[in-house]
Design a protein around this motif. Structure first.
Motif, short mmCIF file in Angstrom:
data_model
loop_
_atom_site.label_atom_id
_atom_site.label_comp_id
_atom_site.label_asym_id
_atom_site.label_seq_id
_atom_site.Cartn_x
_atom_site.Cartn_y
_atom_site.Cartn_z
N GLY A 171 -6.76 0.94 9.99
CA GLY A 171 -5.65 1.40 10.81
C GLY A 171 -4.35 1.62 10.05
N LEU A 172 -3.42 2.25 10.74
CA LEU A 172 -2.11 2.51 10.18
C LEU A 172 -1.11 2.75 11.30
CD1 LEU A 172 -1.95 6.18 8.84
CD2 LEU A 172 -4.00 5.26 9.87
N SER A 173 0.17 2.69 10.98
CA SER A 173 1.20 2.97 11.94
C SER A 173 1.88 4.28 11.59
CB SER A 173 2.24 1.83 11.98
OG SER A 173 2.81 1.62 10.72
N LEU A 174 2.20 5.05 12.64
CA LEU A 174 2.78 6.37 12.47
C LEU A 174 4.23 6.31 12.92
CD1 LEU A 174 -0.22 8.32 14.04
CD2 LEU A 174 0.10 7.66 11.65
N ILE A 220 0.84 -1.19 0.00
CA ILE A 220 0.00 0.00 0.00
C ILE A 220 0.88 1.25 0.00
CG2 ILE A 220 -1.81 1.23 1.27
CD1 ILE A 220 -2.63 -1.43 2.48
N PRO A 221 0.54 2.28 -0.77
CA PRO A 221 1.31 3.52 -0.74
C PRO A 221 1.41 4.11 0.67
CG PRO A 221 -0.23 3.53 -2.57
CD PRO A 221 -0.57 2.33 -1.73
N ILE A 222 2.38 4.97 0.88
CA ILE A 222 2.63 5.56 2.19
C ILE A 222 2.32 7.06 2.16
CG2 ILE A 222 4.37 3.85 2.80
CD1 ILE A 222 6.52 5.93 2.07
N SER A 252 -1.89 -0.43 7.47
CA SER A 252 -1.86 -1.85 7.81
C SER A 252 -2.34 -2.67 6.61
CB SER A 252 -2.78 -2.13 9.00
OG SER A 252 -4.13 -1.96 8.64
N PRO A 253 -1.99 -3.97 6.57
CA PRO A 253 -2.43 -4.81 5.43
C PRO A 253 -3.94 -4.87 5.29
CG PRO A 253 -0.67 -5.90 6.66
CD PRO A 253 -1.07 -4.71 7.47
N ARG A 280 -5.57 2.97 15.53
CA ARG A 280 -6.47 1.83 15.34
C ARG A 280 -7.87 2.22 14.88
NH1 ARG A 280 -4.82 -1.66 20.79
NH2 ARG A 280 -2.83 -2.46 19.97
N GLY A 281 -8.19 3.51 14.87
CA GLY A 281 -9.53 3.93 14.48
C GLY A 281 -9.62 4.24 13.00
#
Length: 278
Positions: A269-272, A175-177, A258-259, A223-224
């Motif tokens: 969700g995503l990680s920062l 996935i792009p960032i 996230s995958p 997570r939201g």
């Protein structure tokens, strides 16, 4: 007390003093970009824009009470001339200062009351972790944003995915960032929707090459829904980084989805990845 609550106290306590992003940040014990990000993500206001709005609000109230010398009011509000003050006042309230004094009322003016964030709930963050991030090579679409107009970011993503993304050669699978540059004095920042690449080929029109050196990161999970990511950023800037005694570097933040992330719904969700100073 959070970083932003400290900043609000400094602003209100020193409203008639010369203040800048640098002086407020120093009083709060953080860097300028840290404060700009903390304030913007928590309030939706660029700090200096909020400071100007508060000073103009106090000036309007003073004028409505019959202040005889408009230049003195202008100087108290941080303006060096009657003309500069009048331009800013008219931009804020759509009336010249003389008219407010004549009316002896602030009724109908867009006054800005002091913010109070002490009772605002912030999301509970999952425990962050430290990671040594490798060099990042990417191609993406860059746009300028401010914290009071972040609705432009999802629009930017739509333009990128519908246009230049498919033309980028050597894309890495995944996935792009998102890449967020540090905020400036006025609370503006560059945001890049990007695809990581294994090598740079021909860059499509309107896109740019991005290279980020290896860096130590503090990684936080959001997570939201993606629309609430500023709440997570607010918790990071205001509480988590100071609690861990981590100092952010003047380098780009990387947002990795996230995958399970669904770009159509914004769920998953995503990680920062927050870069840390040495």
């Amino acid at each position: 007390m959070s970083v932003v609550d400290k900043a609000l106290w400094v602003i209100e306590r020193n409203s008639e003093c010369e203040l800048s992003l640098s002086t407020v940040a120093e009083a709060c014990g953080v860097s300028r970009s840290h404060l700009a990000s903390a304030f913007g993500s928590s309030t939706g206001w660029p700090l200096m824009k909020y400071l100007r709005a508060r000073r103009l609000t106090c000036a309007a109230q003073t004028l409505a009470q019959g202040a005889p010398d408009i230049l003195a009011v202008a100087l108290d509000a941080g303006y060096g001339s009657h003309e500069a003050f009048t331009r800013a006042f008219r931009d804020q309230f759509e009336l010249p200062p003389e008219r407010v004094r004549e009316r002896a009322s602030t009724q109908g003016l867009a006054l800005v009351a002091p913010l109070d964030l002490r009772n605002r709930a912030r999301p509970a963050l999952a425990p962050p972790w430290l990671a040594d991030g490798p060099a990042v090579r990417a191609v993406g679409l860059s746009r300028r944003h401010s914290f009071d107009k972040v609705i432009g970011i999802p629009i930017q993503w739509q333009v990128f995915m519908a246009g230049g993304y498919g033309q980028i050669p050597h894309r890495v699978e995944g996935i792009p960032i998102g890449i967020q540059q540090p905020a400036d004095e006025q609370g503006g920042f560059d945001y890049v929707c990007a695809a990581e690449v294994s090598a740079f080929g021909r860059v499509p029109e309107d896109l740019l090459r991005i290279e980020i050196a290896p860096c130590r990161y503090a990684v936080f999970e959001h997570r939201g829904h993606v629309s609430t990511v500023l709440d997570t950023y607010a918790a990071i800037w205001n509480e988590a980084l100071p609690e861990h005694e981590w100092t952010p570097a003047q380098s780009p933040i990387i947002e990795r989805h996230s995958p399970e992330f669904d770009p159509d719904t914004g769920e998953g969700g995503l990680s920062l990845w927050i870069p840390l100073a040495d």
